[in-house]
Design a protein around this motif. Sequence first.
Motif, short mmCIF file in Angstrom:
data_model
loop_
_atom_site.label_atom_id
_atom_site.label_comp_id
_atom_site.label_asym_id
_atom_site.label_seq_id
_atom_site.Cartn_x
_atom_site.Cartn_y
_atom_site.Cartn_z
N ASP A 1 0.83 -1.20 0.00
CA ASP A 1 0.00 0.00 0.00
C ASP A 1 0.87 1.25 0.00
O ASP A 1 2.02 1.21 0.45
CB ASP A 1 -0.87 0.06 1.26
N THR B 1 2.38 1.76 3.30
CA THR B 1 3.23 0.67 3.81
C THR B 1 4.64 0.90 3.28
O THR B 1 4.81 1.29 2.13
CB THR B 1 2.73 -0.70 3.31
N ARG C 1 -4.80 -5.26 1.09
CA ARG C 1 -4.80 -4.64 2.43
C ARG C 1 -5.09 -5.65 3.53
O ARG C 1 -5.77 -5.34 4.52
CB ARG C 1 -5.81 -3.48 2.47
N GLU D 1 -0.45 -7.95 -1.72
CA GLU D 1 0.54 -8.70 -0.96
C GLU D 1 0.12 -8.75 0.47
O GLU D 1 0.07 -7.73 1.14
CB GLU D 1 1.88 -7.95 -1.04
N GLY D 2 -0.16 -9.96 0.95
CA GLY D 2 -0.39 -10.19 2.37
C GLY D 2 -0.95 -9.00 3.07
O GLY D 2 -0.69 -8.71 4.18
N1 URA Z 1 -1.02 -5.93 4.07
C1 URA Z 1 -1.60 -4.72 4.01
O1 URA Z 1 -2.65 -4.47 4.60
N2 URA Z 1 -0.97 -3.76 3.30
C2 URA Z 1 0.21 -3.97 2.68
O2 URA Z 1 0.75 -3.03 2.06
C3 URA Z 1 0.78 -5.24 2.76
C4 URA Z 1 0.15 -6.19 3.46
#
Ligand code: URA
Length: 260
Positions: free
Chosen positions: A107, A110, A191, A259-260
């Motif tokens: 994100d 992130t 997310r 991604e995760g």
């Molecule tokens: N999980 C999230 O919620 N945001 C990310 O950027 C990566 C994993």
Amino acid sequence: MSAPDGEKLQKVLARAGLGSRRTCEQFIAAGRVAVNGETATVGRRVDVNEDLVTFDGSRIPVRPGLVHYLCNKPLGTVTTVVDTHGRPTVVDLVPAEPRVFPVGRLDIDTSGLLILTNDGDLTQILTHPSHGVPKTYLVEVEGLPGPDALRRLREGVDLDDGRTAPVGARVLERRDDSAALELILHEGRNRQVRRMCETVSHPVLRLVRTRIGNLADTSLAPGEWRELTDFEVRALYAAAGTTTDADAGTNAGGGDEAEG
Ligand code: URA
């Protein structure tokens, strides 16, 4: 069948960083190398664009011109190739040529480790849920998650796109009104960490990806990048357990998966 116009297998293996040509010939003679699932013999030639080469059962990237960058994505950059709102993208952080794509997505809010590459096979296996390469996150959350919240995170949280797979969850640090957790996810949904933590009533304050498979690097400052070593690339392929033809992908894109 050996590709008559192809390159010698030991040359291809040496280029992939396995060792000198002589060493690679010894690996072939020892039966440690397979092409398209068949143990190779010395003298074998391969078509690097078609053939799937494995060493000790793990896939080896053999196409020339592949680059693999590890970058520390800073906050505020978007994980796309071009942003319609003109915001800085992760692709701006690394050399423009050859063209690379992000592997999965972090994100905008992130930070942390992100791979960029033109290796479509690696992109495919790292983002495909069936391989489940673990991604580790440092997650600072509001409040102090108790045993029940941690158990729910570990066992599965019901999100609007279904229950999450089991994750590793442990508390790294408890503060007055927040906590630092480590979460290890084997799947990657949009997310996901934020939604999981929100669902157990501990919204995310800060999210950093610290590890992809066994790959970590605390020396990269936000915005910095470096090339992965041949060994690191092979370890990523090995982490995904890529041994079959069915695993081969061909597109260098695929950067849109969450991604995760
Ligand atoms: N999980 C999230 O919620 N945001 C990310 O950027 C990566 C994993």
